[in-house]
Motif scaffolding. Structure first.
Motif, short mmCIF file in Angstrom:
data_model
loop_
_atom_site.label_atom_id
_atom_site.label_comp_id
_atom_site.label_asym_id
_atom_site.label_seq_id
_atom_site.Cartn_x
_atom_site.Cartn_y
_atom_site.Cartn_z
N LYS A 312 0.81 -1.22 0.00
CA LYS A 312 0.00 0.00 0.00
C LYS A 312 0.84 1.26 0.00
O LYS A 312 0.55 2.24 -0.70
N ASN A 313 1.91 1.31 0.79
CA ASN A 313 2.74 2.50 0.83
C ASN A 313 3.47 2.74 -0.48
O ASN A 313 3.70 3.89 -0.88
N LYS A 314 3.85 1.64 -1.14
CA LYS A 314 4.55 1.78 -2.43
C LYS A 314 3.62 2.29 -3.52
O LYS A 314 4.01 3.10 -4.36
N LEU A 315 2.38 1.81 -3.52
CA LEU A 315 1.46 2.16 -4.59
C LEU A 315 0.78 3.49 -4.31
O LEU A 315 0.46 4.24 -5.24
N LYS A 316 0.52 3.75 -3.04
CA LYS A 316 -0.09 5.01 -2.59
C LYS A 316 -1.32 5.32 -3.43
O LYS A 316 -2.15 4.46 -3.70
N ASP A 317 -1.46 6.55 -3.89
CA ASP A 317 -2.65 6.95 -4.64
C ASP A 317 -2.37 7.04 -6.14
O ASP A 317 -3.16 7.64 -6.89
N ARG A 318 -1.30 6.44 -6.58
CA ARG A 318 -0.95 6.51 -8.00
C ARG A 318 -1.71 5.46 -8.81
O ARG A 318 -2.16 4.45 -8.28
N LYS A 319 -1.84 5.71 -10.11
CA LYS A 319 -2.31 4.68 -11.02
C LYS A 319 -1.23 3.59 -11.05
O LYS A 319 -0.03 3.89 -11.08
N VAL A 320 -1.69 2.35 -11.05
CA VAL A 320 -0.75 1.23 -10.94
C VAL A 320 -0.73 0.45 -12.25
O VAL A 320 -1.76 -0.08 -12.68
N PHE A 321 0.45 0.38 -12.87
CA PHE A 321 0.63 -0.35 -14.13
C PHE A 321 1.29 -1.70 -13.82
O PHE A 321 2.38 -1.75 -13.25
N LEU A 322 0.60 -2.77 -14.18
CA LEU A 322 1.20 -4.10 -14.09
C LEU A 322 1.94 -4.35 -15.40
O LEU A 322 1.34 -4.40 -16.48
N VAL A 323 3.26 -4.45 -15.32
CA VAL A 323 4.10 -4.66 -16.51
C VAL A 323 4.64 -6.08 -16.47
O VAL A 323 5.27 -6.49 -15.48
N CYS A 324 4.39 -6.82 -17.53
CA CYS A 324 4.80 -8.23 -17.58
C CYS A 324 5.70 -8.47 -18.78
O CYS A 324 5.56 -7.82 -19.83
N SER A 325 6.61 -9.40 -18.62
CA SER A 325 7.51 -9.76 -19.72
C SER A 325 7.60 -11.27 -19.83
O SER A 325 7.73 -11.96 -18.82
#
Length: 518
Positions: A312-325
């Motif tokens: 939660k602290n890392k993501l905070k209130d930002r939009k969260v992009f799941l990037v996969c490779s």
């Protein structure tokens, strides 16, 4: 009664019935016939003992009525062929007709017992699930849950060990991921299983490559040709979600595997998927179009999603992009690390988004084995972002925390981007360099409604490709105008996209076994 015992009893009934046919047709001297009848009576007693001890009291009474008639018939014949019952005044022809009549009645009653046994509702099944990577358990879970709910079934989950391949192809380190399985899944030690004694009616597996994988190999004791020796139904569940193929030939690497050829049943997610497998040499009669347990997994777990506390602290209130490779992109493009480096840096520092990076579970070992000269560079790339405030590296077996915590996904062509698409969240696929696939492709999963972006073409000052910028801007603004078409296409392309695939696979597998006895 286990189904394996049911099968043996029915085979024994067949032997007795055929033997009685021979006695009726050929007859014989009383002494010879008495010996033969005694042998068949002994065989019947084995059958009788089983049906009178392995079923409920109600069922025993039903079988008892049939058994009584068969036993009386044997007793009558024994009496008729006894020497002390024959005298010089006996009519041999009448005597023989009476024997033949009794034999025919016994044979008829055995047929009734066999028919009843074939449709027996109290038959028990032992099912064995053999995952190898805990992160791929999602391809089995919904089938396992259906089996666990079935009172007819005893279910074992036995994670199997696998080896890394060294660059020369020999076995390297061995891995066992039983301790990484979900805590609600009871597991058993695969190396303590005596498959020859256990003889599970159904074995489910999801690694089809046996010794032909260049990166890993499951333990040779669990190659498909070995498993096939110990079960009546070897079922292959796809560990990935097949997508688009330019031709049937282009699908060969996925659909021409020893595991699929050795399997008795292969589960397809769509009719197109089945057609592609048929075109690659898999028999139509062993392919069942029943959907994808991997998609079940996402659909069935969405309702319980929560963002992990330490995220939660890392993501905070930002939009969260799941990037996969995926593995394929890293093997096919020497500049992939640089492209992903540019993407992550741009999202975090320019767009002020948070990033969850989830590489394919085998990506690190693949680079180490097949691109060892890039291994240090890849590890430097990952380490660089681990120091970033808004970055999370996801190596967890379960993708659901990342799926739940993210606002959207950016991925190269991979099974996970198809899995993600069923959530309804925006998805961007980069493997086509911004150009959507053509209508001439074969779609086992129709993902043409997702966004297609480029990860190539970054400017010298770090300006992103236009297609990428457009997708990211839409996510940041909370817009998803293409959702309707995207969901319509994928819903039409895959069957049972309502979380019921696993239940239907389980019922079909047992029905296939039951049908083989009728």
């Amino acid at each position: 009664m286990r189904r394996i015992k049911q099968k043996k009893l029915m085979e024994l009934i067949d032997v007795v019935r055929r033997g009685l046919d021979d006695v009726i047709c050929h007859g014989g001297m009383p002494e010879t016939m008495q010996t033969v009848i005694h042998e068949y009576l002994n065989a019947f007693e084995i059958i009788e003992k089983s049906v009178m001890t392995d079923f409920s009291e109600k069922k025993q009474k039903e079988y008892q009525n049939i058994s009584r008639g068969i036993r009386n018939g044997f007793n009558k014949i024994t009496s008729l062929i006894s020497h002390d019952k024959l005298d010089e005044d006996s009519d041999i022809n009448v005597h023989n007709l009476e024997i033949d009549k009794s034999l025919a009645e016994i044979r008829s009653d055995l047929g009734k017992m066999q028919y009843k046994l074939a449709g027996e509702e109290e038959i028990q099944y032992l099912l064995l699930f053999l995952p190898y990577k805990a992160s791929m358990w999602d391809s089995m879970e919904s089938v396992w849950l259906a089996a666990c709910r079935d009172p007819r079934c005893t279910v074992f989950v036995a994670p199997i060990p696998y080896f890394d391949r060294k660059p020369d192809g020999t076995f390297g380190d061995m891995h066992y991921e039983g301790g990484r399985m979900p805590d609600y899944v009871d597991i058993v030690d695969c190396m303590q299983l005596d498959l020859e004694q256990l003889m599970p009616e159904v074995i489910y597996f999801h690694n089809p490559y046996d010794e032909h994988n260049y990166v890993t190999s499951v333990h040779p004791a669990f190659y498909s040709r070995e498993l096939k020796k110990y079960t009546d139904l070897l079922v292959y569940l796809f560990y990935f979600v097949p997508g688009a193929y330019e031709s049937a030939e282009s699908a060969a690497v996925s659909f021409q595997t020893t595991g699929m050829w050795n399997a008795d049943l292969i589960i397809a997610q769509s009719e197109v998927h089945k057609a592609l497998m048929e075109a690659n040499g898999n028999a139509a009669e062993k392919i069942a179009v029943l959907g994808s347990p991997k998609l079940d997994y996402v659909l069935n777990h969405l309702g319980e999603c929560q963002v992990l506390g330490n995220w939660k602290n890392k993501l905070k209130d930002r939009k969260v992009f799941l990037v996969c490779s995926s593995v394929g992109t890293f093997l096919g493009d020497k500049n992939t690390i640089e492209q992903y480096d540019a993407l992550l840096g741009w999202l975090i520092y320019i767009c002020h988004a948070a990033v969850i990076y989830r590489p394919h579970p085998l990506l690190e070992s693949t680079i180490k084995t097949m691109r060892p000269w890039q291994y240090d560079r890849y590890m430097e790339f990952v380490e660089k972002y681990l120091q970033c405030e808004y970055f999370i590296l996801d190596h967890m077996e379960d993708p659901m925390p990342s799926i739940c915590a993210s606002s959207c996904m950016i991925s190269d062509y991979s099974s996970l981007c198809f899995t993600y698409a069923v959530t309804g969240k925006p998805v961007a696929v980069s493997s086509h360099n911004g150009v959507p696939p053509t209508d001439e492709c074969y779609y086992a999963f129709d993902y043409r409604g997702v966004d297609f972006i480029a990860l190539t073409g970054w400017t010298a000052d770090g300006e992103a490709p236009e297609s990428l910028k457009g997708f990211v801007q839409g996510v940041m603004d909370g817009e998803d105008s293409g959702k309707g078409r995207r969901m319509e296409l994928l819903m039409k392309s895959v069957v049972n996209l309502d979380g019921t695939s696993g239940e239907k696979i389980h019922k079909y597998a047992l029905g296939r076994l039951e049908g083989s006895l009728s």
